[in-house]
Scaffold this motif. Structure first.
Motif, PDB file in Angstrom:
ATOM      1  N   VAL A   1      38.025  31.668  37.796  1.00 13.89           N
ATOM      2  CA  VAL A   1      37.194  31.877  38.989  1.00 13.89           C
ATOM      3  C   VAL A   1      37.393  33.296  39.504  1.00 13.89           C
ATOM      4  CG1 VAL A   1      36.717  31.177  41.371  1.00 13.89           C
ATOM      5  CG2 VAL A   1      37.211  29.438  39.639  1.00 13.89           C
ATOM      6  N   LYS A   2      36.295  34.033  39.625  1.00 13.26           N
ATOM      7  CA  LYS A   2      36.330  35.348  40.294  1.00 13.26           C
ATOM      8  C   LYS A   2      35.992  35.105  41.764  1.00 13.26           C
ATOM      9  CE  LYS A   2      35.938  39.514  41.866  1.00 13.26           C
ATOM     10  NZ  LYS A   2      34.824  40.395  41.886  1.00 13.26           N
ATOM     11  N   LEU A   3      36.983  35.352  42.595  1.00 19.09           N
ATOM     12  CA  LEU A   3      36.843  35.151  44.039  1.00 19.09           C
ATOM     13  C   LEU A   3      36.342  36.468  44.614  1.00 19.09           C
ATOM     14  CD1 LEU A   3      37.591  32.702  45.755  1.00 19.09           C
ATOM     15  CD2 LEU A   3      39.943  33.567  45.830  1.00 19.09           C
TER      16      LEU A   3
ATOM     17  N   HIS B   1      40.694  37.965  42.044  1.00 16.41           N
ATOM     18  CA  HIS B   1      39.936  38.292  43.254  1.00 16.41           C
ATOM     19  C   HIS B   1      39.537  39.761  43.265  1.00 16.41           C
ATOM     20  CE1 HIS B   1      43.272  40.183  45.477  1.00 16.41           C
ATOM     21  NE2 HIS B   1      44.048  39.233  44.986  1.00 16.41           N
ATOM     22  N   GLY B   2      38.520  40.026  44.060  1.00 18.69           N
ATOM     23  CA  GLY B   2      37.993  41.384  44.147  1.00 18.69           C
ATOM     24  C   GLY B   2      38.677  42.174  45.258  1.00 18.69           C
ATOM     25  N   GLY B   3      38.157  43.369  45.487  1.00 20.62           N
ATOM     26  CA  GLY B   3      38.794  44.283  46.435  1.00 20.62           C
ATOM     27  C   GLY B   3      38.275  44.162  47.849  1.00 20.62           C
ATOM     28  N   GLY B   4      37.003  43.748  47.982  1.00 24.52           N
ATOM     29  CA  GLY B   4      36.415  43.630  49.310  1.00 24.52           C
ATOM     30  C   GLY B   4      36.694  44.854  50.164  1.00 24.52           C
TER      31      GLY B   4
ATOM     32  N   PHE C   1      39.368  45.761  51.401  1.00 21.32           N
ATOM     33  CA  PHE C   1      40.707  46.327  51.181  1.00 21.32           C
ATOM     34  C   PHE C   1      40.613  47.392  50.070  1.00 21.32           C
ATOM     35  CE2 PHE C   1      43.839  43.517  53.435  1.00 21.32           C
ATOM     36  CZ  PHE C   1      42.916  42.732  54.087  1.00 21.32           C
ATOM     37  N   GLY C   2      40.318  46.952  48.844  1.00 25.17           N
ATOM     38  CA  GLY C   2      40.349  47.873  47.702  1.00 25.17           C
ATOM     39  C   GLY C   2      39.271  48.943  47.739  1.00 25.17           C
ATOM     40  N   HIS C   3      38.026  48.519  47.987  1.00 23.10           N
ATOM     41  CA  HIS C   3      36.927  49.496  47.941  1.00 23.10           C
ATOM     42  C   HIS C   3      37.082  50.527  49.059  1.00 23.10           C
ATOM     43  CE1 HIS C   3      34.752  47.379  44.763  1.00 23.10           C
ATOM     44  NE2 HIS C   3      35.182  46.279  45.348  1.00 23.10           N
ATOM     45  N   TYR C   4      37.513  50.053  50.226  1.00 24.61           N
ATOM     46  CA  TYR C   4      37.727  50.960  51.361  1.00 24.61           C
ATOM     47  C   TYR C   4      38.856  51.950  51.044  1.00 24.61           C
ATOM     48  CZ  TYR C   4      39.143  52.504  56.011  1.00 24.61           C
ATOM     49  OH  TYR C   4      39.489  53.257  57.100  1.00 24.61           O
TER      50      TYR C   4
ATOM     51  N   HIS D   1      43.857  40.438  40.150  1.00 27.70           N
ATOM     52  CA  HIS D   1      42.782  41.035  40.956  1.00 27.70           C
ATOM     53  C   HIS D   1      42.259  42.326  40.350  1.00 27.70           C
ATOM     54  CE1 HIS D   1      45.777  43.921  42.585  1.00 27.70           C
ATOM     55  NE2 HIS D   1      46.590  42.893  42.636  1.00 27.70           N
ATOM     56  N   GLY D   2      41.115  42.766  40.848  1.00 29.64           N
ATOM     57  CA  GLY D   2      40.626  44.087  40.489  1.00 29.64           C
ATOM     58  C   GLY D   2      41.591  45.106  41.063  1.00 29.64           C
ATOM     59  N   GLY D   3      41.773  46.218  40.372  1.00 23.85           N
ATOM     60  CA  GLY D   3      42.704  47.222  40.892  1.00 23.85           C
ATOM     61  C   GLY D   3      43.185  48.138  39.801  1.00 23.85           C
TER      62      GLY D   3
ATOM     63  N   LEU E   1      40.143  49.096  37.672  1.00 22.04           N
ATOM     64  CA  LEU E   1      39.386  48.175  36.819  1.00 22.04           C
ATOM     65  C   LEU E   1      38.803  47.102  37.736  1.00 22.04           C
ATOM     66  CD1 LEU E   1      38.712  47.203  33.861  1.00 22.04           C
ATOM     67  CD2 LEU E   1      40.712  45.708  34.089  1.00 22.04           C
ATOM     68  N   SER E   2      37.527  46.831  37.600  1.00 20.81           N
ATOM     69  CA  SER E   2      36.886  45.833  38.451  1.00 20.81           C
ATOM     70  C   SER E   2      37.369  44.420  38.122  1.00 20.81           C
ATOM     71  CB  SER E   2      35.369  45.900  38.266  1.00 20.81           C
ATOM     72  OG  SER E   2      34.787  44.745  38.830  1.00 20.81           O
ATOM     73  N   GLY E   3      37.520  43.611  39.154  1.00 21.75           N
ATOM     74  CA  GLY E   3      37.874  42.211  38.956  1.00 21.75           C
ATOM     75  C   GLY E   3      36.796  41.450  38.185  1.00 21.75           C
ATOM     76  N   ASP E   4      35.564  41.901  38.273  1.00 21.12           N
ATOM     77  CA  ASP E   4      34.482  41.240  37.520  1.00 21.12           C
ATOM     78  C   ASP E   4      34.706  41.423  36.015  1.00 21.12           C
ATOM     79  OD1 ASP E   4      33.183  40.430  39.837  1.00 21.12           O
ATOM     80  OD2 ASP E   4      31.967  42.238  39.951  1.00 21.12           O
ATOM     81  N   VAL E   5      35.111  42.636  35.639  1.00 25.77           N
ATOM     82  CA  VAL E   5      35.372  42.920  34.219  1.00 25.77           C
ATOM     83  C   VAL E   5      36.605  42.142  33.758  1.00 25.77           C
ATOM     84  CG1 VAL E   5      35.931  44.749  32.562  1.00 25.77           C
ATOM     85  CG2 VAL E   5      34.358  45.236  34.456  1.00 25.77           C
TER      86      VAL E   5
ATOM     87  N   VAL F   1      32.851  50.440  45.128  1.00 22.32           N
ATOM     88  CA  VAL F   1      32.986  51.585  44.210  1.00 22.32           C
ATOM     89  C   VAL F   1      32.884  51.176  42.746  1.00 22.32           C
ATOM     90  CG1 VAL F   1      34.386  52.929  45.833  1.00 22.32           C
ATOM     91  CG2 VAL F   1      35.530  51.443  44.160  1.00 22.32           C
ATOM     92  N   THR F   2      32.756  49.878  42.474  1.00 19.45           N
ATOM     93  CA  THR F   2      32.786  49.458  41.070  1.00 19.45           C
ATOM     94  C   THR F   2      31.442  48.974  40.529  1.00 19.45           C
ATOM     95  OG1 THR F   2      33.681  47.353  41.832  1.00 19.45           O
ATOM     96  CG2 THR F   2      35.251  48.913  40.872  1.00 19.45           C
ATOM     97  N   GLY F   3      30.381  49.054  41.319  1.00 19.00           N
ATOM     98  CA  GLY F   3      29.084  48.714  40.721  1.00 19.00           C
ATOM     99  C   GLY F   3      28.381  47.517  41.323  1.00 19.00           C
TER     100      GLY F   3
HETATM  101  O1  IP8 Z   1      36.139  44.300  43.814  1.00 19.14           O
HETATM  102  C1  IP8 Z   1      37.838  46.472  42.331  1.00 19.14           C
HETATM  103  O2  IP8 Z   1      37.589  45.128  41.957  1.00 19.14           O
HETATM  104  P1  IP8 Z   1      36.212  44.402  42.331  1.00 19.14           P
HETATM  105  C2  IP8 Z   1      38.998  46.518  43.283  1.00 19.14           C
HETATM  106  O3  IP8 Z   1      36.281  43.065  41.674  1.00 19.14           O
HETATM  107  C3  IP8 Z   1      39.329  47.844  43.868  1.00 19.14           C
HETATM  108  O4  IP8 Z   1      35.105  45.239  41.752  1.00 19.14           O
HETATM  109  C4  IP8 Z   1      38.311  48.811  44.263  1.00 19.14           C
HETATM  110  C5  IP8 Z   1      40.561  48.148  44.089  1.00 19.14           C
END
Ligand code: IP8
Ligand code: ATP
Length: 251
Positions: free
Chosen positions: A9-11, A50-53, A55-58, A132-134, A145-149, A206-208
């Motif tokens: 599951v990708k959250l 899980h993705g960055g939401g 937190f990560g993208h910011y 997670h993505g990161g 690296l994106s969490g989707d990938v 930032v990941t697409g």
């Molecule tokens: O949000 C990237 O992962 P995503 C996470 O699944 C970051 O694309 C930007 C740290």
């Protein structure tokens, strides 16, 4: 090997954080997702990515061009978010184990590879790996690296039965449903639809955004994984392959 089909599951960061507000958790979204994950984890092996939401993208955007800030801040904020996800899952009764992406993937010569033994060891112990993505090592540098990938790669390489992408919207639409009143939900996504779908993200990304997610969803479906995208209320239907209001991917 421990029995039970594998579910990945990708959250989405859009579900567990508020992508419009920096460093802000969506606690209600996270707790609802954790309870739904606890239900589908029964009798299955489960990996959560899980993705960055916000937190990560910011953190990536705030780092500007600074490598020092990129590496330290992204690592810090994604670890903080990972601990929130692991805590919510544990509170819902799921034996979650947080794994930084550095421990499970790397890229050499542009080729993504998985540290399968780490994931398999955690699954073998009956736990639920939560990565997670990161930042991962990519040809000698720590890059995002994106969490989707990552989710798609884990599903393909570990031969998952199902890969579900959970988002803050209930389906893939012809365009962003938040900004386009004419956007129509898709029951089925095929590669031939990709060109016509318009999309971005619900906030800083930032990941697409959604388009990268759709390409990764198709890649996994073409490798034989059952893939679905939608909201948390339909997770059980997605996992059981039942009818519901979500988008299934056809190779
Ligand atoms: O949000 C990237 O992962 P995503 C996470 O699944 C970051 O694309 C930007 C740290
Ligand atoms: P993260 O990358 O932080 O994990 P996510 O994967 O949950 O986040 P996004 O990549 O932002 O989320 O994708 C989901 C968002 O994409 C939704 O909030 C939605 O508003 C937006 N969106 C844009 N275009 C579309 C589309 N065609 N169909 C569905 N959602 C879309």
């Amino acid at each position: 090997m421990r029995a039970g089909e594998l579910l990945v599951v990708k959250l989405g960061g859009s579900l567990i954080t508020d992508k419009r507000k920096p460093l802000t958790l969506n606690r209600e979204g996270l707790e609802t997702a954790a309870e739904a994950l606890a239900r589908v984890a029964r009798g299955r092996r489960l990996v959560v990515v899980h993705g960055g939401g916000s937190f990560g993208h910011y953190a990536v955007v705030q780092a500007g061009g600074s490598r020092e800030r990129l590496v330290s801040d992204v690592s810090y904020w994604m670890s903080a978010l990972n601990l929130e996800v692991v805590s919510a899952l544990r509170a819902a009764g799921v034996p979650a184990v947080g794994l930084p992406p550095l421990a499970v993937a790397r890229v050499d010569g542009g080729q993504l590879s998985l540290q399968r033994d780490v994931l398999e060891a955690a699954l073998e112990d009956g736990t639920v790996p939560v990565t997670h993505g990161g930042l991962v090592l990519q040809d000698g540098r720590l890059e995002i690296l994106s969490g989707d990938v990552l989710a798609s790669e884990i599903a393909v390489k570990l031969a998952a039965r199902t890969l579900a992408f959970l988002m803050d919207v209930d389906a893939v639409y012809t365009a962003d449903p938040r900004s386009d009143p004419h956007a129509r939900p898709l029951e089925v996504l095929k590669r031939s639809h990709l060109e016509a779908i318009r999309g971005g993200s619900s906030g800083i990304d930032v990941t697409g955004g959604i388009l990268l997610k759709l390409r990764e969803a198709l890649r996994a479906a073409e490798a034989g994984v059952r893939v679905a995208l939608g909201g948390v209320s339909e997770l059980e239907a997605m996992v059981e392959g039942l009818k519901g209001k979500y988008t299934r991917v056809e190779p």
